[in-house]
Design an enzyme around this catalytic site. Structure first.
Site, PDB file in Angstrom:
ATOM      1  CD  GLN A 145      -5.432 -17.452  -4.015  1.00 19.45           C
ATOM      2  OE1 GLN A 145      -5.621 -18.436  -3.317  1.00 19.45           O
ATOM      3  NE2 GLN A 145      -4.306 -17.273  -4.709  1.00 19.45           N
ATOM      4  CB  ALA A 179     -11.132  -5.905  -3.180  1.00 17.31           C
ATOM      5  N   GLY A 180     -11.126  -8.638  -5.141  1.00 16.08           N
ATOM      6  CA  GLY A 180     -11.822  -9.889  -5.468  1.00 16.08           C
ATOM      7  C   GLY A 180     -10.891 -11.089  -5.500  1.00 16.08           C
ATOM      8  CG  ASP A 236       9.766 -11.266   2.540  1.00 17.41           C
ATOM      9  OD1 ASP A 236       9.585 -12.339   1.962  1.00 17.41           O
ATOM     10  OD2 ASP A 236       9.439 -10.168   2.044  1.00 17.41           O
ATOM     11  CG  ASN A 286       5.278  -9.931  -5.600  1.00 17.28           C
ATOM     12  OD1 ASN A 286       5.960  -9.150  -4.946  1.00 17.28           O
ATOM     13  ND2 ASN A 286       4.819 -11.076  -5.131  1.00 17.28           N
ATOM     14  CG  HIS A 299       8.499  -9.453  -1.635  1.00 19.85           C
ATOM     15  ND1 HIS A 299       8.486 -10.308  -0.558  1.00 19.85           N
ATOM     16  CD2 HIS A 299       7.548  -9.922  -2.488  1.00 19.85           C
ATOM     17  CE1 HIS A 299       7.564 -11.237  -0.752  1.00 19.85           C
ATOM     18  NE2 HIS A 299       6.976 -11.023  -1.921  1.00 19.85           N
ATOM     19  CD  GLN A 356      -4.015   0.271  -8.942  1.00 21.86           C
ATOM     20  OE1 GLN A 356      -3.215   0.031  -8.040  1.00 21.86           O
ATOM     21  NE2 GLN A 356      -4.853  -0.642  -9.420  1.00 21.86           N
TER      22      GLN A 356
HETATM   23  P1  NAX Z   1      -5.145 -13.124  -7.081  1.00 19.24           P
HETATM   24  O1  NAX Z   1      -4.831 -13.418  -8.496  1.00 19.24           O
HETATM   25  O2  NAX Z   1      -5.982 -14.091  -6.298  1.00 19.24           O
HETATM   26  O3  NAX Z   1      -5.855 -11.710  -6.952  1.00 19.24           O
HETATM   27  C1  NAX Z   1      -5.406 -10.572  -7.641  1.00 19.24           C
HETATM   28  C2  NAX Z   1      -6.626  -9.769  -7.976  1.00 19.24           C
HETATM   29  O4  NAX Z   1      -6.179  -8.538  -8.525  1.00 19.24           O
HETATM   30  C3  NAX Z   1      -7.521 -10.419  -9.026  1.00 19.24           C
HETATM   31  O5  NAX Z   1      -8.844 -10.518  -8.523  1.00 19.24           O
HETATM   32  C4  NAX Z   1      -7.427  -9.467 -10.224  1.00 19.24           C
HETATM   33  O6  NAX Z   1      -8.662  -9.376 -10.937  1.00 19.24           O
HETATM   34  C5  NAX Z   1      -7.085  -8.152  -9.524  1.00 19.24           C
HETATM   35  N1  NAX Z   1      -6.469  -7.150 -10.387  1.00 19.24           N
HETATM   36  C6  NAX Z   1      -5.607  -7.332 -11.421  1.00 19.24           C
HETATM   37  N2  NAX Z   1      -5.307  -6.164 -11.996  1.00 19.24           N
HETATM   38  C7  NAX Z   1      -5.974  -5.209 -11.302  1.00 19.24           C
HETATM   39  C8  NAX Z   1      -6.086  -3.806 -11.426  1.00 19.24           C
HETATM   40  N3  NAX Z   1      -5.464  -3.143 -12.409  1.00 19.24           N
HETATM   41  N4  NAX Z   1      -6.865  -3.131 -10.549  1.00 19.24           N
HETATM   42  C9  NAX Z   1      -7.522  -3.785  -9.581  1.00 19.24           C
HETATM   43  N5  NAX Z   1      -7.472  -5.134  -9.423  1.00 19.24           N
HETATM   44  C10 NAX Z   1      -6.710  -5.824 -10.276  1.00 19.24           C
HETATM   45  O7  NAX Z   1      -3.725 -12.890  -6.359  1.00 19.24           O
HETATM   46  P2  NAX Z   1      -3.409 -12.863  -4.794  1.00 19.24           P
HETATM   47  O8  NAX Z   1      -3.062 -14.230  -4.329  1.00 19.24           O
HETATM   48  O9  NAX Z   1      -4.487 -12.135  -4.088  1.00 19.24           O
HETATM   49  O10 NAX Z   1      -2.035 -12.024  -4.810  1.00 19.24           O
HETATM   50  C11 NAX Z   1      -2.040 -10.662  -5.139  1.00 19.24           C
HETATM   51  C12 NAX Z   1      -0.638 -10.139  -5.306  1.00 19.24           C
HETATM   52  O11 NAX Z   1       0.110 -10.258  -4.102  1.00 19.24           O
HETATM   53  C13 NAX Z   1       0.194 -10.883  -6.358  1.00 19.24           C
HETATM   54  O12 NAX Z   1       0.887  -9.946  -7.151  1.00 19.24           O
HETATM   55  C14 NAX Z   1       1.180 -11.678  -5.518  1.00 19.24           C
HETATM   56  O13 NAX Z   1       2.352 -11.979  -6.224  1.00 19.24           O
HETATM   57  C15 NAX Z   1       1.415 -10.718  -4.397  1.00 19.24           C
HETATM   58  N6  NAX Z   1       2.015 -11.236  -3.158  1.00 19.24           N
HETATM   59  C16 NAX Z   1       2.861 -10.424  -2.494  1.00 19.24           C
HETATM   60  C17 NAX Z   1       3.420 -10.786  -1.291  1.00 19.24           C
HETATM   61  C18 NAX Z   1       4.325  -9.858  -0.552  1.00 19.24           C
HETATM   62  O14 NAX Z   1       4.821 -10.243   0.515  1.00 19.24           O
HETATM   63  N7  NAX Z   1       4.605  -8.647  -1.023  1.00 19.24           N
HETATM   64  C19 NAX Z   1       3.196 -12.143  -0.719  1.00 19.24           C
HETATM   65  C20 NAX Z   1       1.965 -12.802  -1.254  1.00 19.24           C
HETATM   66  C21 NAX Z   1       1.709 -12.586  -2.720  1.00 19.24           C
HETATM   67  O15 NAX Z   1       2.541 -13.452  -3.434  1.00 19.24           O
END
Ligand code: NAX
Length: 334
Positions: A14, A11-12, A158, A130, A186, A111
């Site tokens: 993007q 949640a912290g 998508d 992902n 995906h 989780q």
């Molecule tokens: P960010 O790196 O901005 O945010 C991810 C957050 O997850 C970080 O704040 C990190 O501290 C936290 N995190 C890591 N491990 C954790 C855990 N064990 N428990 C709780 N929090 C944890 O990435 P963001 O741009 O928000 O993207 C998040 C994910 O979405 C990525 O894996 C990205 O590849 C995936 N996406 C998936 C998409 C889809 O269509 N399925 C599209 C967009 C995006 O690429």
């Protein structure tokens, strides 16, 4: 008053930041559904999540009946009705695929177990992080006692990208375009399929052939422009924006949950759900299909004709999903 508990992991980050305020405003569950948010982060992301929680308070959203920030999955999923599993481990420099899968299994396994231990009996969880399909597979496998159809992975982005492209090229409003489907993973192997799609009630492939001059030209456009554009859109966004898709991903996650909970009357969308063997996809894989919901969960839309061209593209993406599943099995997960 009863409220829905929504747990958002990562949640912290993007996407988390783009999700929270729209969910709290009522965009996802409806403007009559009070909710409580649980924000899960790892210690390095806690301050960002806490800051977002302060801003949520400052919005004074009438529907928001509480926000809690934690780094403990069991606390985060306590009583959870809807889980949005966004936080994941990105691929680091020099990281092999097996390392990436193992790192994410170390997140999504616990989780899934926490969901089984503490979530509400009717919990539903969508995986955004992902590799989303395989992360969902891992979470479902670890959630002992929770039916695996409660887990899904996001391919709505998508799907929306495909509709957006068609709307632009045909100069038609998006609401005229129906029954597009995303099949498979995906990833770059996904198959964005327009063979059952319609535009204002007419077969979309016929409209495309008229616009492009012939059936052959329309097929060439689909193979050479449309499919690579949709499947490569994530990379295009990174190149142009300098950062991965955020608001569009959050929007897609909100629409995924909204349509699952409120239903998809008279139409369909795309989501990755656990295969029961539909369309020859091996049972147990989390694969994107055309799906519909009556409000109780997504089900595969069955009975569609799959031509040879579609078959080979679906098979290629399913082969990648099988590889990922086998890799996580070899590591002892799923
Ligand atoms: P960010 O790196 O901005 O945010 C991810 C957050 O997850 C970080 O704040 C990190 O501290 C936290 N995190 C890591 N491990 C954790 C855990 N064990 N428990 C709780 N929090 C944890 O990435 P963001 O741009 O928000 O993207 C998040 C994910 O979405 C990525 O894996 C990205 O590849 C995936 N996406 C998936 C998409 C889809 O269509 N399925 C599209 C967009 C995006 O690429």
């Amino acid at each position: 008053m009863t409220h829905t508990t929504v747990t958002i992991t990562g949640a912290g980050g993007q996407i988390g930041y783009a999700l929270l305020f729209r969910i709290a405003a009522g965009d996802m569950l409806g403007f009559d559904r009070p909710l409580r948010l649980r924000l899960l982060e790892i210690p390095s992301g806690i301050r960002a999540a806490e800051g977002a929680a302060l801003e949520l308070q400052d919005c004074a959203f009438p529907l928001l009946h509480g926000v809690e920030v934690t780094d403990d999955p069991r606390v985060a999923f306590e009583g959870c009705d809807i889980g949005m599993l966004v936080g994941a481990r990105p691929r680091g420099p020099g990281m092999e695929r097996a390392d990436l899968l193992a790192a994410n299994a170390g997140i999504f396994g616990p989780q899934g177990a926490a969901i089984a231990a503490t979530a509400a009996p009717d919990v539903r969880a969508v995986v955004v992080g992902n590799p989303a399909n395989t992360n969902a597979l891992i979470a479902a496998a670890a959630a002992d006692g929770v039916p695996d159809d409660r887990f899904s992975a996001l391919t709505r982005l998508d799907h929306n990208r495909a509709v957006g492209q068609l709307s632009a090229v045909l100069d038609a409003p998006v609401e005229w375009i129906r029954d597009v489907a995303i099949w498979g993973n995906h990833s770059a192997t996904q198959f964005p399929d327009v063979s059952h799609a319609t535009l204002a009630g007419r077969p979309l492939s016929r409209v495309l052939a008229e616009r492009m001059g012939s059936v052959g030209d329309a097929l060439a456009w689909l193979d050479e422009v449309f499919i690579p554009r949709v499947s490569g859109r994530g990379a295009e966004i990174i190149q142009v924006r300098g950062s991965s898709s955020v608001a569009s991903a959050a929007n897609a996650a909100i629409e995924h949950v909204r349509d699952e909970v409120h239903g998809t009357p008279g139409g369909w969308t795309s989501a990755a759900i656990v295969s029961r063997g539909e369309y020859g996809v091996p049972e147990g894989l989390v694969c994107s299909f055309p799906v519909a919901s009556d409000g109780t969960g997504y089900r595969v839309v069955e009975g569609l004709t799959i031509d040879e061209r579609a078959r080979s593209r679906i098979d290629a993406s399913v082969a990648e999903l099988i590889d990922e599943r086998d890799a996580v099995r070899a590591l002892g997960f799923a």
